[in-house]
Design a protein around this motif. Sequence first.
Motif, mmCIF file in Angstrom:
data_model
loop_
_atom_site.group_PDB
_atom_site.id
_atom_site.type_symbol
_atom_site.label_atom_id
_atom_site.label_comp_id
_atom_site.label_asym_id
_atom_site.label_seq_id
_atom_site.Cartn_x
_atom_site.Cartn_y
_atom_site.Cartn_z
ATOM 1 N N THR A 149 81.145 -68.688 -52.567
ATOM 2 C CA THR A 149 80.755 -68.719 -51.156
ATOM 3 C C THR A 149 81.804 -68.003 -50.302
ATOM 4 O OG1 THR A 149 79.528 -70.762 -51.481
ATOM 5 C CG2 THR A 149 80.200 -70.267 -49.234
ATOM 6 N N ASP A 208 72.953 -67.784 -51.293
ATOM 7 C CA ASP A 208 73.981 -68.509 -52.039
ATOM 8 C C ASP A 208 73.331 -69.546 -52.952
ATOM 9 O OD1 ASP A 208 76.532 -69.209 -52.780
ATOM 10 O OD2 ASP A 208 77.192 -69.758 -50.762
ATOM 11 N N ASP A 209 73.902 -69.714 -54.132
ATOM 12 C CA ASP A 209 73.415 -70.709 -55.096
ATOM 13 C C ASP A 209 71.942 -70.522 -55.421
ATOM 14 O OD1 ASP A 209 75.805 -72.099 -55.570
ATOM 15 O OD2 ASP A 209 75.621 -73.109 -53.629
#
Length: 444
Positions: A149, A208-209
């Motif tokens: 991140t 993200d993720d």
Amino acid sequence: EEILETVRKEHELTPISFETWLKPLKVHSVIGNELTILVPSEQMGLEYINKKYKLPIKVAVAEFTGLTYEIVFILPEQAKQSEVFASPIKNEVVINAEKGNLNPKYTFDTFVVGGNNRFAHSASLAVAESPGEAYNPLFLYGGVGLGKTHLMHSIAHFILSKNPNAKVLYVTSEFFTNEVIEAIRNGNNTAMSKFREKYRNIDVLLIDDVQFIIGKESTQEEFFHTFNDLHGAKKQIILSSDKPPKEMETLEDRLRSRFEWGLIADIQSPDYETRMAILRKKEELDGYNVDDEVIQYIATNVKSNIRELEGALNKLIAHSRLEPENKEITVKMAENILQDLIYPDKPKEITPELIIETVAEHFGFKVSDLVSQKRNSEIVVPRQIAMYLCRDMTDAPLKKIGNLLGKRDHTTIIHGADKISKDIAVNETTKNVVETIKKKINPN
Ligand code: ADP
Ligand code: MG
């Protein structure tokens, strides 16, 4: 949620206490160093929460963010009045955010490069310097708390600093998924076309993720089209995940192959030198001054994950700030405070010191108050409980117990301990409190 979870763990709250008091709390706003928390209804007992949970939350927030916030609780009516001044925190807002949902602290300047992340760092910088041209997509993967991140926000900041008009969108895949579901649920074409317009009108998309998108069919479908449109228009896509595409089992093949079009870069766990460098950097950035030996102690013992590494340092700082006169941190103190983190499985030795600390913490007092000469009723009973437990659970001589508990003589200790032991026999509440504290001292 993570902060509340920390409070739950550190104070070993029962599920019912947690559900009743902590779970319903919501962050209302963060303004300057004031963190305002919304207590959803009067029945919940604003006063009780204020008295019992303010300090635990403050400590957990400090551990988590490295910053000391004043905690203010408000009710929904007050929240309405203050809405004009304070914007409520949305799902996506990161504490201290300046640019929408980007954490201002996550930049290339604050990112420490080591053997574990060198490749991912260079790839990120290349993409930031020439979005849409270097590698597309850029796929970053690695375990929890290793800096994915941080790198993604760094890319976004970098692009925005060069070109403030660039349309850069950073979202967690959870947020993306919710938006897709929302658009579908609204069931009309406008909702969906709004969604598409938003996502296809941007220059740089960071998700993200992304592992959380997989397994959700409709989201994969929508994501597939978004991906194709952006990629076709030479817009930069940056993705992160906890594993490489080939190990993402429920990922559709058409997406997997697209994820592999560009560059895949992994981040590994940092080695000792990198851990030292990260701690020193953090110390410098936050203006701490921690003894080198302490830094070495942390770097030697906290190995797997940078979030924990930082968490360990934050925890020490938070503790030293809560002590009178900002006590200086020593290795001994670090060993003590970090033992749960470093030796999660090791049973603690039961000492009078541990008992006194646990009792103080349980009642929300400082150790210094518990052992003081104060005689107000709120503190006398906890002090007697400490006397009782020290006598009951350790072999320490009464003289030592007395000394630790504010230089009281042994007859005082016997008297206090007896009082509790009699009370336990007739008073259910006392019995329960003592049992709870005993469990905290010795969970096995
Ligand atoms: P991930 O997204 O991989 O779970 P994060 O990017 O959230 O991990 O990183 C966890 C914490 O560690 C963040 O506070 C981040 O600033 C810090 N961090 C990670 N890698 C580095 C690094 N190389 N240099 C400095 N700080 C780092
Ligand atoms: Mg992350």
